[in-house]
Design a protein around this motif. Sequence first.
Motif, mmCIF file in Angstrom:
data_model
loop_
_atom_site.group_PDB
_atom_site.id
_atom_site.type_symbol
_atom_site.label_atom_id
_atom_site.label_comp_id
_atom_site.label_asym_id
_atom_site.label_seq_id
_atom_site.Cartn_x
_atom_site.Cartn_y
_atom_site.Cartn_z
ATOM 1 N N VAL A 14 0.858 -1.185 0.000
ATOM 2 C CA VAL A 14 0.000 0.000 0.000
ATOM 3 C C VAL A 14 0.893 1.234 0.000
ATOM 4 C CG1 VAL A 14 -1.814 -1.209 1.286
ATOM 5 C CG2 VAL A 14 -0.140 0.176 2.522
ATOM 6 N N PRO A 15 0.365 2.381 -0.444
ATOM 7 C CA PRO A 15 1.147 3.621 -0.365
ATOM 8 C C PRO A 15 1.225 4.115 1.077
ATOM 9 C CG PRO A 15 -0.659 3.774 -1.973
ATOM 10 C CD PRO A 15 -0.919 2.576 -1.127
ATOM 11 N N GLY A 16 2.419 4.490 1.506
ATOM 12 C CA GLY A 16 2.580 5.082 2.825
ATOM 13 C C GLY A 16 2.317 6.578 2.798
ATOM 14 N N ASP A 17 2.290 7.182 3.971
ATOM 15 C CA ASP A 17 1.994 8.609 4.060
ATOM 16 C C ASP A 17 3.137 9.485 3.566
ATOM 17 O OD1 ASP A 17 -0.483 8.024 5.148
ATOM 18 O OD2 ASP A 17 0.267 8.079 7.217
ATOM 19 N N ASN A 18 4.343 8.915 3.469
ATOM 20 C CA ASN A 18 5.510 9.713 3.103
ATOM 21 C C ASN A 18 6.018 9.398 1.699
ATOM 22 O OD1 ASN A 18 6.408 7.171 3.565
ATOM 23 N ND2 ASN A 18 8.046 7.727 4.995
ATOM 24 N N GLY A 19 5.155 8.837 0.859
ATOM 25 C CA GLY A 19 5.555 8.557 -0.513
ATOM 26 C C GLY A 19 6.313 7.259 -0.694
ATOM 27 N N ARG A 20 6.399 6.442 0.342
ATOM 28 C CA ARG A 20 7.093 5.167 0.247
ATOM 29 C C ARG A 20 6.086 4.022 0.277
ATOM 30 N NH1 ARG A 20 12.589 6.348 1.526
ATOM 31 N NH2 ARG A 20 13.081 4.133 1.738
ATOM 32 N N ARG A 21 6.540 2.871 -0.173
ATOM 33 C CA ARG A 21 5.715 1.672 -0.087
ATOM 34 C C ARG A 21 5.611 1.208 1.366
ATOM 35 N NH1 ARG A 21 8.599 1.301 -4.868
ATOM 36 N NH2 ARG A 21 7.601 0.219 -6.630
ATOM 37 N N VAL A 22 4.489 0.602 1.701
ATOM 38 C CA VAL A 22 4.342 -0.131 2.953
ATOM 39 C C VAL A 22 3.999 -1.567 2.583
ATOM 40 C CG1 VAL A 22 3.024 -0.422 5.078
ATOM 41 C CG2 VAL A 22 3.626 1.873 4.287
ATOM 42 N N HIS A 23 4.846 -2.505 2.991
ATOM 43 C CA HIS A 23 4.631 -3.914 2.689
ATOM 44 C C HIS A 23 3.942 -4.591 3.863
ATOM 45 C CE1 HIS A 23 8.215 -3.183 -0.075
ATOM 46 N NE2 HIS A 23 7.196 -3.430 -0.865
ATOM 47 N N VAL A 24 3.035 -5.490 3.541
ATOM 48 C CA VAL A 24 2.227 -6.180 4.546
ATOM 49 C C VAL A 24 2.392 -7.683 4.366
ATOM 50 C CG1 VAL A 24 -0.093 -6.510 5.479
ATOM 51 C CG2 VAL A 24 0.538 -4.297 4.474
ATOM 52 N N GLN A 25 2.605 -8.388 5.470
ATOM 53 C CA GLN A 25 2.611 -9.848 5.454
ATOM 54 C C GLN A 25 1.808 -10.349 6.639
ATOM 55 O OE1 GLN A 25 5.304 -12.687 4.080
ATOM 56 N NE2 GLN A 25 7.057 -11.304 4.141
ATOM 57 N N ALA A 26 1.147 -11.486 6.453
ATOM 58 C CA ALA A 26 0.424 -12.125 7.547
ATOM 59 C C ALA A 26 0.546 -13.630 7.413
ATOM 60 C CB ALA A 26 -1.049 -11.716 7.545
ATOM 61 N N VAL A 27 0.685 -14.285 8.550
ATOM 62 C CA VAL A 27 0.684 -15.744 8.644
ATOM 63 C C VAL A 27 -0.237 -16.111 9.793
ATOM 64 C CG1 VAL A 27 2.035 -17.816 9.068
ATOM 65 C CG2 VAL A 27 3.050 -15.933 7.796
ATOM 66 N N GLN A 28 -1.269 -16.907 9.491
ATOM 67 C CA GLN A 28 -2.279 -17.228 10.490
ATOM 68 C C GLN A 28 -2.809 -15.935 11.102
ATOM 69 O OE1 GLN A 28 -0.810 -20.385 13.134
ATOM 70 N NE2 GLN A 28 -1.708 -21.850 11.724
ATOM 71 N N LYS A 29 -2.686 -15.751 12.415
ATOM 72 C CA LYS A 29 -3.258 -14.566 13.055
ATOM 73 C C LYS A 29 -2.221 -13.477 13.316
ATOM 74 C CE LYS A 29 -6.916 -17.249 15.249
ATOM 75 N NZ LYS A 29 -7.633 -17.575 16.493
ATOM 76 N N LEU A 30 -1.023 -13.659 12.814
ATOM 77 C CA LEU A 30 0.040 -12.680 13.007
ATOM 78 C C LEU A 30 0.223 -11.866 11.734
ATOM 79 C CD1 LEU A 30 2.661 -15.006 14.727
ATOM 80 C CD2 LEU A 30 1.091 -13.422 15.853
ATOM 81 N N PHE A 31 0.411 -10.554 11.881
ATOM 82 C CA PHE A 31 0.696 -9.742 10.703
ATOM 83 C C PHE A 31 1.718 -8.676 11.053
ATOM 84 C CE2 PHE A 31 -3.026 -7.777 12.684
ATOM 85 C CZ PHE A 31 -2.714 -6.425 12.694
ATOM 86 N N ASP A 32 2.373 -8.173 10.012
ATOM 87 C CA ASP A 32 3.438 -7.203 10.199
ATOM 88 C C ASP A 32 3.453 -6.265 9.005
ATOM 89 O OD1 ASP A 32 5.610 -5.976 11.402
ATOM 90 O OD2 ASP A 32 7.075 -7.303 10.458
ATOM 91 N N THR A 33 3.809 -5.017 9.244
ATOM 92 C CA THR A 33 3.979 -4.046 8.164
ATOM 93 C C THR A 33 5.377 -3.459 8.262
ATOM 94 O OG1 THR A 33 3.098 -2.214 9.492
ATOM 95 C CG2 THR A 33 1.530 -3.469 8.144
ATOM 96 N N ASP A 34 5.905 -3.064 7.112
ATOM 97 C CA ASP A 34 7.261 -2.537 7.091
ATOM 98 C C ASP A 34 7.383 -1.542 5.949
ATOM 99 O OD1 ASP A 34 10.086 -2.854 8.179
ATOM 100 O OD2 ASP A 34 10.416 -3.188 6.044
ATOM 101 N N GLU A 35 8.039 -0.423 6.218
ATOM 102 C CA GLU A 35 8.212 0.599 5.191
ATOM 103 C C GLU A 35 9.252 0.160 4.177
ATOM 104 O OE1 GLU A 35 10.194 4.703 5.683
ATOM 105 O OE2 GLU A 35 8.052 5.067 6.036
ATOM 106 N N GLY A 36 8.910 0.288 2.904
ATOM 107 C CA GLY A 36 9.812 -0.117 1.841
ATOM 108 C C GLY A 36 10.377 1.074 1.097
ATOM 109 N N ALA A 37 10.774 0.832 -0.139
ATOM 110 C CA ALA A 37 11.418 1.856 -0.955
ATOM 111 C C ALA A 37 10.395 2.865 -1.479
ATOM 112 C CB ALA A 37 12.135 1.187 -2.132
ATOM 113 N N PRO A 38 10.866 4.037 -1.909
ATOM 114 C CA PRO A 38 9.955 4.999 -2.541
ATOM 115 C C PRO A 38 9.384 4.425 -3.834
ATOM 116 C CG PRO A 38 12.048 6.036 -1.944
ATOM 117 C CD PRO A 38 12.239 4.564 -1.790
#
Length: 344
Positions: free
Chosen positions: A285-309
């Motif tokens: 998804v697009p982040g608020d600062n013009g960078r990508r935000v990557h999302v992963q989930a396994v079962q009931k756990l999920f995590d997001t991480d800021e990626g490259a512009p």
Amino acid sequence: MTSGGAVDGSVPLTVVGGWLGSGKTTLVNAMMSMLAEQGHRVALIQNEFSEAGMDPTVTDADSGQVFDNLIELAKGCVCCTVKSDLLGALQKLVDLNRFTYYILECSGLADPGRIASIFWVDEELEIPIHLDAILTVVDAAHCLDQLSASEGHCLERQIAYADRIIVNKTDLISSETKRASLLKRLSEINVMVPIRSCERAQGLQLPDLTGLNAYATSSAELLERQLSVPASCSHDHSIGAVVLGPFVDVRVDQNALTRWLAEILWDEDDEAVYGWTIFRVKGVVPGDNGRRVHVQAVQKLFDTDEGAPWDPSTKPFVKFVVIGRNLKQDLLESGLRQCFTERQ
């Protein structure tokens, strides 16, 4: 060493799973030989469901080399009853300070999702090991029949959680029609990952199996390659994939996105609303600062991480791939759309 590099100084671990008799040990033998040729010192943890367990060594059938860096976990499945034993065994191996790669060979009954949750974002795990990938081995000659039999749900889950699917014993399939049907069914279950075919692990290369960093949300190239799948959905009630998007020129409320992920992932609890079970989610998804935000989930756990512009030539977009059972694309898409705010 040219493969299986560490993330933040930690040592990679590959999980090898698959149904009984699929050829997991044959693949493990091949991996250990290839990793040793690259200069790695490999430790193998084997999990056997029976009381008796397995022989305390693994031998390469071609070279005759015996690997004795083996820890055996018996009397239960690593994803449930022997989790503490697994973590204790890994801690002992880490304390030896000699290994540069770990392989966990699961029993044929193991649920890879539970194993992934141990290594991915489990706060109890304080040892310097990261989950590189889950490899699921399937028996080319019998996989379709197994998926249709009583054990099918367990095998489907193993395929759904895979980061690589290894189709073994392809020499036992003489019909191109059956081969095509098998590959089609595997792709229906897990549309995101590559499928590699082999005859008893012969012909596989180390980059197919290691150094994948499949659970690093910052691994943008891999994640976005997995997202580059066509918009499709399996139309039966077994495990399949739903592709949401791409949606361009939208903003995403990150708090709403977190609530949506929690809602869809935790639906299989007692007060289930949707009636589905979700195994894997990957998205961008697009982040608020013009960078990508990557999302992963396994079962009931999920995590997001800021990626490259975002590349200037690419319009920012939202796209998700969801793998699970009894998925309803319309409900998933409407829930995701509720996370959108004003257009950019």
